[in-house]
Design a protein around this motif. Structure first.
Motif, short mmCIF file in Angstrom:
data_model
loop_
_atom_site.label_atom_id
_atom_site.label_comp_id
_atom_site.label_asym_id
_atom_site.label_seq_id
_atom_site.Cartn_x
_atom_site.Cartn_y
_atom_site.Cartn_z
N SER A 114 -45.69 -33.77 -75.87
CA SER A 114 -46.30 -32.93 -76.90
C SER A 114 -46.32 -33.59 -78.27
O SER A 114 -46.92 -33.05 -79.21
CB SER A 114 -45.55 -31.60 -76.99
N THR A 115 -45.68 -34.74 -78.41
CA THR A 115 -45.71 -35.47 -79.68
C THR A 115 -47.01 -36.26 -79.75
O THR A 115 -47.24 -37.18 -78.97
CB THR A 115 -44.51 -36.42 -79.78
N ALA A 116 -47.88 -35.90 -80.69
CA ALA A 116 -49.23 -36.44 -80.71
C ALA A 116 -49.37 -37.71 -81.54
O ALA A 116 -50.23 -38.55 -81.25
CB ALA A 116 -50.21 -35.37 -81.23
N SER A 117 -48.57 -37.86 -82.58
CA SER A 117 -48.75 -38.98 -83.50
C SER A 117 -47.90 -40.17 -83.08
O SER A 117 -46.77 -40.02 -82.60
CB SER A 117 -48.37 -38.54 -84.92
N ALA A 118 -48.45 -41.37 -83.27
CA ALA A 118 -47.71 -42.58 -82.94
C ALA A 118 -46.53 -42.77 -83.88
O ALA A 118 -45.49 -43.32 -83.49
CB ALA A 118 -48.64 -43.79 -83.01
N SER A 119 -46.66 -42.32 -85.13
CA SER A 119 -45.57 -42.49 -86.09
C SER A 119 -44.37 -41.61 -85.76
O SER A 119 -43.25 -41.90 -86.21
CB SER A 119 -46.08 -42.17 -87.50
N GLU A 120 -44.57 -40.55 -85.02
CA GLU A 120 -43.47 -39.66 -84.67
C GLU A 120 -42.67 -40.14 -83.48
O GLU A 120 -41.58 -39.61 -83.20
CB GLU A 120 -44.02 -38.25 -84.39
N HIS A 121 -43.17 -41.10 -82.76
CA HIS A 121 -42.46 -41.61 -81.59
C HIS A 121 -41.39 -42.61 -82.01
O HIS A 121 -41.57 -43.37 -82.97
CB HIS A 121 -43.43 -42.26 -80.61
N LYS A 122 -40.30 -42.61 -81.28
CA LYS A 122 -39.17 -43.48 -81.58
C LYS A 122 -38.84 -44.33 -80.35
O LYS A 122 -39.29 -44.06 -79.24
CB LYS A 122 -37.94 -42.63 -81.96
N THR A 123 -38.04 -45.34 -80.60
CA THR A 123 -37.62 -46.19 -79.48
C THR A 123 -36.82 -45.39 -78.47
O THR A 123 -36.84 -45.71 -77.27
CB THR A 123 -36.76 -47.35 -80.00
N PHE A 124 -36.15 -44.36 -78.93
CA PHE A 124 -35.35 -43.54 -78.03
C PHE A 124 -36.23 -42.82 -77.01
O PHE A 124 -35.79 -42.54 -75.89
CB PHE A 124 -34.53 -42.54 -78.85
N ASP A 125 -37.45 -42.47 -77.38
CA ASP A 125 -38.38 -41.82 -76.45
C ASP A 125 -38.63 -42.70 -75.24
O ASP A 125 -38.57 -42.24 -74.09
CB ASP A 125 -39.70 -41.49 -77.16
N LEU A 126 -38.94 -43.94 -75.50
CA LEU A 126 -39.23 -44.86 -74.40
C LEU A 126 -37.99 -45.10 -73.55
O LEU A 126 -38.06 -45.15 -72.31
CB LEU A 126 -39.75 -46.18 -74.96
N ALA A 127 -36.83 -45.23 -74.20
CA ALA A 127 -35.59 -45.44 -73.44
C ALA A 127 -35.28 -44.25 -72.54
O ALA A 127 -34.88 -44.41 -71.38
CB ALA A 127 -34.44 -45.70 -74.41
N VAL A 128 -35.48 -43.04 -73.05
CA VAL A 128 -35.20 -41.84 -72.25
C VAL A 128 -36.17 -41.74 -71.08
O VAL A 128 -35.78 -41.36 -69.96
CB VAL A 128 -35.26 -40.59 -73.14
N LEU A 129 -37.43 -42.05 -71.30
CA LEU A 129 -38.40 -42.01 -70.20
C LEU A 129 -38.00 -42.97 -69.09
O LEU A 129 -38.11 -42.65 -67.90
CB LEU A 129 -39.80 -42.35 -70.73
N LEU A 130 -37.53 -44.13 -69.47
CA LEU A 130 -37.10 -45.10 -68.46
C LEU A 130 -35.85 -44.62 -67.73
O LEU A 130 -35.71 -44.82 -66.52
CB LEU A 130 -36.85 -46.46 -69.12
N ILE A 131 -34.94 -43.97 -68.45
CA ILE A 131 -33.74 -43.41 -67.82
C ILE A 131 -34.12 -42.33 -66.82
O ILE A 131 -33.63 -42.29 -65.68
CB ILE A 131 -32.78 -42.87 -68.89
N ILE A 132 -35.00 -41.43 -67.22
CA ILE A 132 -35.44 -40.36 -66.33
C ILE A 132 -36.15 -40.93 -65.11
O ILE A 132 -35.93 -40.48 -63.98
CB ILE A 132 -36.36 -39.38 -67.09
N TYR A 133 -36.97 -41.95 -65.33
CA TYR A 133 -37.72 -42.54 -64.23
C TYR A 133 -36.78 -43.17 -63.20
O TYR A 133 -37.01 -43.07 -61.99
CB TYR A 133 -38.70 -43.59 -64.77
N SER A 134 -35.73 -43.81 -63.67
CA SER A 134 -34.82 -44.49 -62.75
C SER A 134 -33.78 -43.56 -62.15
O SER A 134 -33.15 -43.91 -61.14
CB SER A 134 -34.09 -45.63 -63.49
N THR A 135 -33.60 -42.37 -62.71
CA THR A 135 -32.54 -41.48 -62.27
C THR A 135 -33.06 -40.31 -61.45
O THR A 135 -32.48 -39.97 -60.42
CB THR A 135 -31.76 -40.94 -63.48
N ASN A 136 -34.14 -39.71 -61.88
CA ASN A 136 -34.65 -38.49 -61.25
C ASN A 136 -35.93 -38.81 -60.49
O ASN A 136 -36.99 -39.03 -61.08
CB ASN A 136 -34.90 -37.41 -62.32
N ALA A 137 -35.84 -38.85 -59.17
CA ALA A 137 -36.99 -39.22 -58.35
C ALA A 137 -38.09 -38.17 -58.38
O ALA A 137 -39.27 -38.49 -58.17
CB ALA A 137 -36.55 -39.46 -56.91
N GLN A 138 -37.74 -36.93 -58.64
CA GLN A 138 -38.73 -35.85 -58.59
C GLN A 138 -39.70 -35.89 -59.77
O GLN A 138 -40.77 -35.28 -59.70
CB GLN A 138 -38.01 -34.50 -58.56
N THR A 139 -39.34 -36.57 -60.83
CA THR A 139 -40.20 -36.59 -62.03
C THR A 139 -40.87 -37.94 -62.24
O THR A 139 -41.40 -38.18 -63.32
CB THR A 139 -39.36 -36.23 -63.27
#
Length: 1404
Positions: free
Chosen positions: A370-395
């Motif tokens: 839901s975060t639309a602007s590139a300036s609002e994104h942080k490095t933590f967003d990408l790190a969390v997505l990678l954590i979720i991808y490697s941990t939770n197979a359903q998502t």
């Protein structure tokens, strides 16, 4: 006697030891008592000491422990009774406590009272010493003493708050607090809470931490709320206690509102906490999340949490200092390790929460999405997505979709990626190496691309980690040729970089691996060596003048470097010359190297001098001298474009092929010289490709030096089958097929070579060669039809091409296998799937060589069909040479004048040539395949089950050396001629429609032309769709390319204005393509046109404007009568009909109305029509396609109701009425669809009914029942009507469950338990709704009979149950007259009871 004396002497020490041990084990002996007399407290007038002594405790002084002579419980009981029975009770308690206070004024005495007592036992008791509680702990266990003791302790404790720990290491405040832990009962917990909170407020920080963490072990559950409030107040005052307070709050039973308050308080201070405290705080926040507030909390958490500013800069600076001062100890090393540990702990906390809390990963992904602007994104967003991808197979799929969307929209930019991974360079390289060695094709491709980019962008850093990259060489066996090529390219850049000479170890490893692979006798490994050697030679001989803007010659190789390159290439040549396949690989790899213009002039000169003469000696002969030999076929010079009566050249193909086959059979040499080198015709096309690219590079694209090969003839034989085909043996037929394959591949390479020449005569000859290719393909189909199990000669010599299994299901073998099989079930193949290339089964192998009578019978059938066979050359795609992308420049050719000269070189005649429909179709088919392979995402391409994914890339090796952007750019350049061809074909079908009402009639040639034109139409639309559906257009850097493509389409309507808006261009392009719907010849073209319009609409900022137009166009195509194809039984393929119907329902404004129209109007028309007829309203709806319509309507109905928001009590009355009306329509549609299974009861229909029926009931439970809760009182009749209609549908679902069990169909019965469970939940939910509305008396349960689809009873119950069922039916009918709710739900309720009955039947 002597022995006795010795024993006494030796036992002196032992007796002394025994005495000592006895003294320790028997403390009540005389000797022991005497030794302890001086440590014992004298019995003075103190009541405290006397009562303790009487009860069983003896107080000691100094370092000695207080002694307990009885059990702890006995002591407490004695002391309690002594105090209660004392004459001066309760004053005696004050005296006792006063004595205690006096006694503990001495620090040592106080310490002894806080330490555990020593349990002393008499001689008759056990010799062991057990642990005992301290005196204070024992006294606190007595209720009448506890308040006074607690008061004394808290009065005494401040004396030690600021005292340093003594040499004995005992911390008095902690020791005092420990006395209060795990008490069996707290007499006045409120007072204790007050005292300990006051103590916390004045204690130093380290003790505050201990006191806070001890609270759950001291206080009872009754004080949780009060303690929680006190701790929250303390948290606002002192943030240094955040971690212990949150630890305590997590273990207390607090009100959710209080937890929410704490979470909000912590969240507000998140940006100011230290890094050490961050993992605990985040853990508390994540564990306090509920389903209701998950999204809001996660969204706020990601806003407040910014690791980029508090973590990454310090780590980055530390990593930079490490690089600069390598080998020296950094002063900030400890702090750096601490920070890394904290980051690791934080990620572990998130990983744990993501793994075990389902709501957290979904909410976090949604917050990032839901975060639309590139300036609002942080490095933590990408790190969390990678954590979720490697941990939770359903998502995983959800994460992939979000990542793609963010990258396409530009939200995740390069700077964000650098900020995430900048401090993990070594870890990134290690992860890339792991992915490359995984064997997964997609992982290997992407990881190699990233690795190559790192080598190009930061070669110095990569050289430091070259050891890791070199390890990939051990995993070459599992890589594809393109991946091997890319790996050697990467390593060669590291090894032969001129900026750093200290790369000899990499060079040595590469040379070692390459020589080892080249010397292997196994072709697979030899091929790896060839690819690696040629790739490395390309880096060694790179033309550096192109990269460094040097003048020609200054960037050339030195003599030593040139010698190294030529030696390496000569080594490859010598190691591959004994194998035609290896030689072909070498020629192709070398040609690719030259095509990329990477070879320095000096190396190119050596190549040119070598290959020209070798090619001429191997494959070219004089055309006037026809070879003679033992070949059973007459050799002729065919397909010459000029008069070669006097002199000229020819390609010596047939004699070479015959010599190869003859030598393979072990025969004697032919009439040719025995010492002549035997050359394989397999190398003809690859060698010519190498030759023409070398000449093209040396002469700046001019091919006059070899233009004789364009029009020279080929030594062949008559290729038309004719009558002699029947008399040929299997070997001769295979020989003819191989001869045609090699000829076709020669012509394909000739077209590749001369397609870009500008002379009109050359263009005319290229068009003629295209015509030759089309003619030869038709001849080849006839030969293949009568040559079963034929394996063509290889044309693509990489690993993928060698692993391709040749198609074996030819027309002959299939017809023979069908003989004797009468009444077999026929299945129409899916139009989008190719016939399986699997090897035949054991039964097939036994019949692959038919008897002569069978063969002749098949040949007669084929002959009677006038050459129309079932062989498709699409199955043999891997055995044709690849056309270069430059070939499609031929599409620009209009009318080409060909001048025919006489003997004196004067113009005798002029012939005008142009691209004919068969040749156009040939080019369009190849171009569409290239676009599908290159521009279509791999996820959208269907891969057959258990087939190698790598096989889809066979025949596209040259294409994959180009980027997707380059391919898209080339196609955009072709848009103008493609639009012209599309318009011409449109006019053709428009005129045909005006003359014959859209039906192709007339002689056979006209019918054939009709089908060719229709195929061209379909391929053109496929190309347009493949181009505009390319995901690369979403990237900002490709915006101009999309703009250029849309301008071409707009220019076909009107002159394009400069600086026209993109939305306007999209709208005009949509209108331009929409105009072609009137001339669509078949259903396949209709579907592709719809998809093109959808793609254009999606790229617009307002896609809803064209939504209704797409729906209207889809309806027109569904309501149109389509002509059947020449080889098709049905005019509409099932998968394409399903796609178009889904598009129609997705884009229409009122899905429920459309479903009701199809099911309520179209289906009844079909039922009342003859067997082979169709619906008059929807001609595409037939008995054969009903299952497609039914499945799509059920799926879209379920999807539609799921997308409807759940009604709440806060909604207005108008909203309730609208949603209730919507659900009435949805349930009515569901009822209509479910009742259709009484007429159409085929297995696919019933399967769709069970699957989507359950999903609809689940959606009803989640979305509709909350609405009914709030609508029942005001809209009672509407709700009862809805439930009654729905009850009839669920009753039929119950009958369907019984039907599935009777027929024992596993595909159907696997859905029955889930469906019955859902129906049971519905009963319970309706009951809850009635109770909520004070109508509990309207609900009652009964038994429901098991019936089949036609309503007939299934006899599976006892007579008693049957009687009960009959009574239930009667009662149900009466109840429906008074209260529809009773009738509406009693059958639903019986589902649960009926399930147990069915299970009993099954067990019997």
């Amino acid at each position: 006697m002597a022995s006795k004396r010795r024993l006494s002497r030796s036992g002196d020490k032992e007796s002394l030891t025994e005495d000592t041990s006895k003294a320790r084990k028997q403390p009540l002996s005389k000797k022991t008592k005497e030794s302890y007399v001086h440590n014992e407290v004298e019995e003075n007038a103190s009541v405290f000491v006397k009562l303790l002594k009487t009860s069983g405790i003896t107080l000691k002084t100094g370092e000695s422990q207080n002694q307990l002579a009885v059990d702890q419980i006995v002591f407490q009981k004695k002391l309690f009774q002594t105090l209660r029975k004392h004459p001066s009770y309760p004053k005696i308690i004050e005296e006792f406590v006063s004595g205690l206070e006096s006694y503990i004024e001495d620090r040592d005495s106080f310490r002894n009272c806080l330490l555990s007592c020593e349990r002393v036992q008499d001689e008759e008791s056990s010799m062991g010493t057990s642990y005992c509680k301290s005196l204070i702990k024992l006294l606190l266990g007595i209720d009448i003493l506890q308040p006074a003791i607690i008061k004394t302790l808290f009065e005494k404790l401040p004396e030690f708050l600021f005292e340093k720990v003594n040499s004995d290491g005992i911390n008095m405040p902690r020791l005092i607090i420990n006395q209060l832990k795990w008490l069996d009962r707290v007499v006045d917990s409120k007072d204790l809470t007050t005292k300990i909170m006051q103590l916390i407020s004045i204690a130093p920080l380290d003790l505050q931490h201990d006191f806070v963490t001890s609270l759950p072990e001291i206080l009872g559950d009754s004080q949780n709320a009060e303690v929680g409030k006190e701790l929250i107040d303390l948290l606002t005052e002192n943030t240094l206690l955040t971690v212990p307070i949150l630890d305590v709050l997590s273990s207390l039973q607090l009100d959710p509102k209080l937890l929410t308050k704490v979470r909000q308080l912590v969240m507000s201070k998140l940006s100011s906490v230290t890094l050490d405290d961050l993992p605990v705080i985040v853990k508390f926040i994540l564990h306090s999340i509920t389903i209701v507030d998950a999204f809001e909390v996660i969204a706020e958490l990601r806003e407040e949490l910014d690791l980029q500013h508090c973590i990454l800069p310090s780590l980055f600076q530390a990593s930079q200092s490490k690089l600069k001062t390598k080998g020296q100890t950094s002063s900030s090393g400890i702090q750096e390790n601490s920070d890394k540990d904290c980051v690791t702990l934080l990620f572990d906390v998130i990983k744990s929460a993501v793994r075990y809390e389902r709501v957290i990963p979904e909410a976090w992904i949604k917050a990032i999405e839901s975060t639309a602007s590139a300036s609002e994104h942080k490095t933590f967003d990408l790190a969390v997505l990678l954590i979720i991808y490697s941990t939770n197979a359903q998502t995983k799929k959800y994460v992939e979709r979000v990542l793609r969307s963010k990258i396409r929209s530009g939200c995740f930019q390069e700077q964000l990626l650098q900020g995430t991974f900048c401090v993990h360079y070594l870890e990134v390289i290690g992860a890339l190496v792991t992915h490359i060695c995984s064997g997964n094709e997609a992982e290997v491709d992407i990881a190699l691309d990233v690795l190559l980019e790192l080598v190009v962008l930061n070669p110095s850093a990569m050289r430091l980690n070259a050891v890791f990259v070199k390890g990939i060489l051990d995993y070459l066996d599992n890589m594809l040729p393109q991946q091997i090529r890319k790996l050697f390219y990467t390593l060669s850049i590291l090894a032969f970089s001129k900026q750093h000479e200290a790369n000899n170890h990499i060079q040595d490893d590469l040379h070692l691996v390459i020589r080892k692979q080249l010397s292997s006798t196994i072709f697979k490994y030899k091929l790896i060596g060839i690819i690696g050697a040629v790739t490395m030679a390309g880096i060694m001989a790179t033309d550096r003048s192109r990269f460094f803007s040097l003048t020609p010659g200054r960037g050339d190789l030195s003599d030593e470097q040139c010698t190294q390159v030529t030696s390496l290439l000569q080594l490859v040549h010598s190691c591959s010359k004994q194998s035609p396949q290896a030689s072909a690989v070498y020629y192709d790899e070398f040609a690719n190297l030259i095509q990329e213009e990477k070879l320095a002039p000096k190396a190119l000169e050596w190549v040119g001098q070598t290959i020209f003469h070798e090619f001429q000696d191997a494959f070219v002969v004089d055309s006037c001298v026809v070879p003679e030999g033992d070949c059973p076929f007459p050799v002729k010079a065919l397909y010459g474009l000029e008069d070669y009566s006097s002199d000229g050249i020819a390609v010596n193909l047939l004699p070479l092929l015959f010599s190869q086959d003859f030598a393979k059979d072990g025969g004697s040499p032919t009439s040719q010289a025995s010492d002549q080198k035997l050359v394989s015709p397999l190398c003809l096309a690859p060698y010519f490709r190498l030759l023409r690219l070398c000449v093209e590079r040396q002469h700046d694209g001019n091919l006059e030096e070899i233009d004789g090969l364009l029009d020279c003839p080929i030594f062949l034989t008559d290729l038309e089958p004719g009558e002699r085909l029947q008399s040929m043996s299997i070997k001769e037929r295979s020989f003819m097929c191989s001869l045609i394959f090699l000829t076709l591949n020669w012509f394909r390479e000739v077209v590749n070579a001369f397609c870009r020449q500008t002379l009109p005569e050359v263009k005319a000859k290229v068009l003629t060669r295209l015509k030759n290719i089309v003619e030869l393909q038709q001849i080849l189909e006839k030969h293949l039809a009568v040559t079963p199990d034929y394996v063509p000669p290889l044309a693509n010599f990489d690993l993928e091409g060698l692993e391709v299994t040749p198609p074996t299901n030819t027309a002959v073998s299939s017809k023979i296998r069908m003989q004797g099989k009468i009444g077999g079930r026929k299945r129409k193949a899916d139009g989008s799937k190719m016939p399986s290339p699997d090897a035949p089964s054991k039964e097939d192998n036994s019949e692959c060589d038919p008897a002569p009578s069978d063969r002749s019978q098949v040949e007669k059938e084929l002959k009677g069909k006038e050459g129309k066979t079932s062989v498709s050359l699409q199955n043999y795609h891997a055995y044709f040479r690849e056309l270069d992308i430059e070939v499609f420049s031929i599409l620009h050719c209009g009318l080409v004048a060909k001048f025919i000269l006489d003997a004196e070189m004067h113009t005798e005649a002029t012939e005008v040539l142009q691209l004919q429909p068969p040749e156009l179709l040939f080019l369009l088919e190849d171009l569409s395949q290239k676009l599908e392979n290159m521009l279509t995402p791999s996820i959208a391409r269907r891969v057959p089950f258990l087939k190698s994914k790598g096989n889809r890339n066979v025949g596209f090796s040259h294409l994959h050396q180009r980027s997707a952007l380059e391919i898209a750019f080339r196609v955009v350049q072709l848009l103008t001629p493609l639009c012209k061809y599309l318009e011409n074909i449109h006019n053709y079908f428009q005129s045909l429609d005006a003359e014959n009402c859209g039906v192709a009639v007339g002689p056979g040639m006209e019918v054939e032309e009709y089908h060719v034109m229709a195929s061209c139409y379909q391929r053109l639309l496929q190309i347009f769709h493949g181009l505009f559906a390319w995901s690369g257009f979403f990237e900002l850097q490709n915006y101009n390319l999309l703009y250029s493509a849309l301008k071409v389409l707009n220019s076909r309507l009107k002159q394009v204005e400069p600086d026209q808006a993109l939305d306007e261009l999209l709208s005009q392009s949509f209108h331009y393509l929409q105009n072609f719907h009137l001339s669509i010849p078949n259903f396949q073209c209709a579907l592709y046109l719809i998809r093109i319009l959808m793609v254009l609409s999606e790229k617009s900022t307002a896609p809803t404007q064209n939504k209704e137009k797409i729906a209207s166009l889809a309806r027109q195509f569904l309501c149109r009568v389509w002509p059947s194809g020449e080889k098709e039984k049905n005019s509409v393929p099932n998968d394409q009909l399903q796609a178009l119907l889904s598009i129609y329902l997705e884009h229409t404004d009122n899905v429920l109305k459309v479903i009701e129209e199809i099911a309520g109007v179209g289906v009844p028309e079909l039922i009342s029509s003859p067997k082979e007829a169709c619906s008059s309203t929807f001609p595409t709806l037939t008995r054969h396609t009903f299952v497609i319509f039914f499945r799509v309507m059920m799926a879209e109905l379920e999807k539609t109701v799921n997308d409807l928001q759940t009604g709440t009590a806060a909604d207005s009355q108008q909203v309730h009425e609208q949603k209730l009306l919507y659900w009435n329509m949805a349930v009515r549609d569901f009822s209509i669809l479910i009742n259709l299974i009484k007429v159409f009861d085929s297995r696919p229909v019933l399967h769709a009914c069970l699957k989507f029926g359950r999903l609809f009931v689940e959606a009803f439970l989640k979305q509709c029942m909350p609405l009914l809760d709030f609508s029942f009182r005001k809209h009672r009749e509407d709700v009862l009507s809805l439930l009654e209609t729905f009850q009839l549908s669920t009753r039929l679902l119950h009958h369907l469950c019984g039907h599935s069990k009777i027929h024992q169909d596993m595909k159907l019965t696997k859905h029955v338990p889930f469906l019955k469970k859902t129906l049971e939940l519905l009963v319970c939910r309706v009951k809850a709704m009635l109770i909520f509305n004070n109508c509990r008396e309207a609900f009652w349960l009964g038994n429901l009979k098991n019936r089949d689809l036609q309503g007939e009873e299934i006899i599976s119950q006892s007579s008693q149950e049957s009687t009960a069922d009959e009574n239930e039916d009667d009662t149900s009918s009466q109840a429906s007259k008074s209260k529809a709710t009773e009738d509406g739900e009693e059958d639903e309720a019986s589902d649960g009871e009926e399930e147990s009955d069915d299970s009993d039947d099954d067990s019997d």
